[in-house]
Design a protein around this motif. Structure first.
Motif, PDB file in Angstrom:
ATOM      1  N   LEU A 278       7.940  -0.815   2.174  1.00 31.88           N
ATOM      2  CA  LEU A 278       7.172  -2.029   1.901  1.00 31.88           C
ATOM      3  C   LEU A 278       6.021  -2.163   2.881  1.00 31.88           C
ATOM      4  O   LEU A 278       4.887  -2.512   2.484  1.00 31.88           O
ATOM      5  N   ILE A 282       1.761  -2.355   2.296  1.00 32.96           N
ATOM      6  CA  ILE A 282       0.949  -3.468   2.800  1.00 32.96           C
ATOM      7  C   ILE A 282      -0.149  -2.956   3.724  1.00 32.96           C
ATOM      8  O   ILE A 282      -1.303  -3.424   3.670  1.00 32.96           O
ATOM      9  N   ASP A 285      -3.034  -1.453   1.741  1.00 31.36           N
ATOM     10  CA  ASP A 285      -3.897  -2.482   1.158  1.00 31.36           C
ATOM     11  C   ASP A 285      -4.758  -3.143   2.235  1.00 31.36           C
ATOM     12  O   ASP A 285      -5.925  -3.492   1.982  1.00 31.36           O
ATOM     13  N   GLY A 311      12.369  -8.916  -1.689  1.00 28.74           N
ATOM     14  CA  GLY A 311      11.139  -8.140  -1.513  1.00 28.74           C
ATOM     15  C   GLY A 311       9.888  -8.994  -1.581  1.00 28.74           C
ATOM     16  O   GLY A 311       8.933  -8.792  -0.821  1.00 28.74           O
ATOM     17  N   GLU A 312       9.868  -9.967  -2.490  1.00 27.22           N
ATOM     18  CA  GLU A 312       8.675 -10.805  -2.647  1.00 27.22           C
ATOM     19  C   GLU A 312       8.394 -11.620  -1.395  1.00 27.22           C
ATOM     20  O   GLU A 312       7.244 -11.688  -0.921  1.00 27.22           O
ATOM     21  N   TYR A 315       7.324  -9.374   1.468  1.00 25.32           N
ATOM     22  CA  TYR A 315       5.960  -8.883   1.231  1.00 25.32           C
ATOM     23  C   TYR A 315       4.932  -9.929   1.669  1.00 25.32           C
ATOM     24  O   TYR A 315       3.966  -9.616   2.358  1.00 25.32           O
ATOM     25  N   ARG A 316       5.168 -11.179   1.264  1.00 21.22           N
ATOM     26  CA  ARG A 316       4.247 -12.242   1.661  1.00 21.22           C
ATOM     27  C   ARG A 316       4.266 -12.435   3.186  1.00 21.22           C
ATOM     28  O   ARG A 316       3.241 -12.711   3.795  1.00 21.22           O
ATOM     29  N   GLU A 319       2.409  -9.380   4.770  1.00 20.60           N
ATOM     30  CA  GLU A 319       0.999  -9.397   4.365  1.00 20.60           C
ATOM     31  C   GLU A 319       0.245 -10.515   5.081  1.00 20.60           C
ATOM     32  O   GLU A 319      -0.878 -10.296   5.579  1.00 20.60           O
TER      33      GLU A 319
END
Length: 429
Positions: A278, A282, A285, A311-312, A315-316, A319
């Motif tokens: 993960l 990130i 990106d 995961g969501e 990820y936030r 990020e």
């Protein structure tokens, strides 16, 4: 099995003391009764003498008392109405006296130096120990009931005050010097009231900040619409309206995300996920945004670290922190993202270090609060990114902190505990 606490021992000793006192009082009644006159042999002689006098006359009664060998402290005598001794031994101070009508019809008096001990002959003084024991038991029971009831009454009153919004109510100061589980409960109630106060204040503060953040783009949109209505040729106002609508949409999305992560930890859906993979996505990106500033983002990571997470949300979390580091790092510098497993705790430790100006020491904790921005950063986002990251980490049982580096820059450290599984275990599953 729970270990008996202080309150248990207080109740045990109190009940034991009351029971012991009751037993001792009852035992005392029996002992006092044994000290009193109650010879069954004396009782039988008196009953036989009374029956002989009534059925056969004074002579028969005299014969019984003549053959009876009585102890020195026991004497029985039969007296006529004039007080003359007719049979038996003299009894100058009778402890027992009974009127008898002889066979000849003469009213005689049967006297004894000791009482035979009939239950009916005992006076009301014999019940005094029983009354005292009952009163003592009632006093101890009343004290025990009061000792337990009054702190619970304070607790009930305090909870009623908290339910009405008076969160400054405190119970422990009312408990005095007692030390038991009730005081522990009072401390928990005080902590609950203080936590509710903080949550309500935080909610009010958050609502105030939300209304402020929403009012600003709405005001600018209304102004742009007004100008466009006055002069339809000013097409640049359409772009202004579009930018403000996008800003509002971004803010609302961030608020919805923050509301989601404010829920219970068990409310999120978890799945096996390689957190290192993960991070790789990130960082790739973030390289595009960093390249526009002439910066770089590098990843120094351990092998795969698989855990059951959302995961969501993670990820936030990563990020937001990494993009925040890219935003504040100086041009031409590198944002370093490192990930390693702590061998002692088996937790994943992720550090994101930038080369920016850092943060004032007083704000190292508050930067994780919603809408927290610096004095000169009013237009730099909404101040929700780090707040979302912090809550996402907390929901996974981890910790997040920030510190200034001696050479400059800010490091955000995230520790995630793992229910860690190896890739081999995942494959087998």
């Amino acid at each position: 099995m729970m270990k008996p606490g202080r309150l248990f021992w207080k109740l045990f000793l109190a009940f034991w003391l009351a029971t012991s006192l009751t037993f001792l009082v009852g035992l005392g009644i029996l002992v006092l009764g044994n000290f009193g006159p109650g010879d069954p042999h004396l009782q039988a002689i008196l009953a036989s003498e009374k029956q002989l006098l009534e059925q056969y006359g004074v002579e028969s009664g005299r014969q019984l008392l003549t053959v009876w060998e009585h102890p020195d402290d026991q004497a029985i005598g039969v007296y006529d109405p004039a007080g003359q001794l007719l049979a038996g031994s003299p009894v100058p101070h009778p402890a027992y006296e009974r009127s008898v009508i002889s066979k000849e019809g003469v009213a005689l008096s049967l006297r004894s130096s000791q009482s035979p001990g009939n239950a009916g002959d005992r006076g009301p003084g014999r019940s005094i120990p029983l009354i005292i024991g009952t009163l003592m038991s009632a006093l101890f029971s009343g004290y025990l009931a009061y000792y337990l009831a009054w702190p619970l009454a304070y607790l009930r009153r305090a909870m009623s005050d908290v339910a009405q919004g008076r969160f400054e109510t405190r119970v422990k100061p009312m408990m005095g010097g007692r030390r038991d589980e009730i005081v522990d409960l009072a401390e928990d109630c005080d902590r609950m009231a203080n936590q509710l106060k903080l949550l309500v204040q935080a909610q009010q503060h958050l609502l105030h900040d939300i209304s402020h953040e929403l009012r600003s783009p709405l005001t600018r949109m209304q102004a742009a619409i007004g100008l466009l209505q006055q002069d339809p040729a000013r097409q640049e106002m359409v772009g202004r309206i579009e930018r403000e609508s996008v800003r509002m949409d971004t803010l609302i999305e961030a608020l919805l995300t923050l509301a989601r992560v404010q829920g219970r930890p068990d409310s999120i859906e978890r799945e096996p996920l390689d957190i290192i993979e993960l991070l790789v996505g990130i960082v790739e990106d973030a390289q595009f945004e960093a390249a526009m500033k002439g910066c770089r983002v590098s990843l120094q990571a351990c092998p795969a670290f698989v855990s059951r997470v959302s995961g969501e949300l993670l990820y936030r979390c990563f990020e937001n922190v990494i993009r925040n580091a890219v935003r504040y790092t100086r041009p031409g510098t590198t944002v370093v993202v490192s990930a390693e497993v702590n061998p002692d705790t088996q937790c994943l430790r992720v550090r994101i270090t930038d080369q920016g100006p850092g943060v004032v020491s007083e704000r190292l904790q508050s930067i994780f609060h919603p809408f927290e921005r610096g004095v000169n950063e009013a237009c730099a986002g909404f101040g929700l990114g780090l707040a979302i990251a912090a809550r996402a980490v907390e929901m996974h049982g981890g910790t997040i902190s920030a510190r200034n580096e001696p050479a400059g820059g800010l490091t955000v450290e995230i520790n995630l505990p793992g229910l860690v599984w190896s890739l081999h275990e995942i494959t087998l599953a």
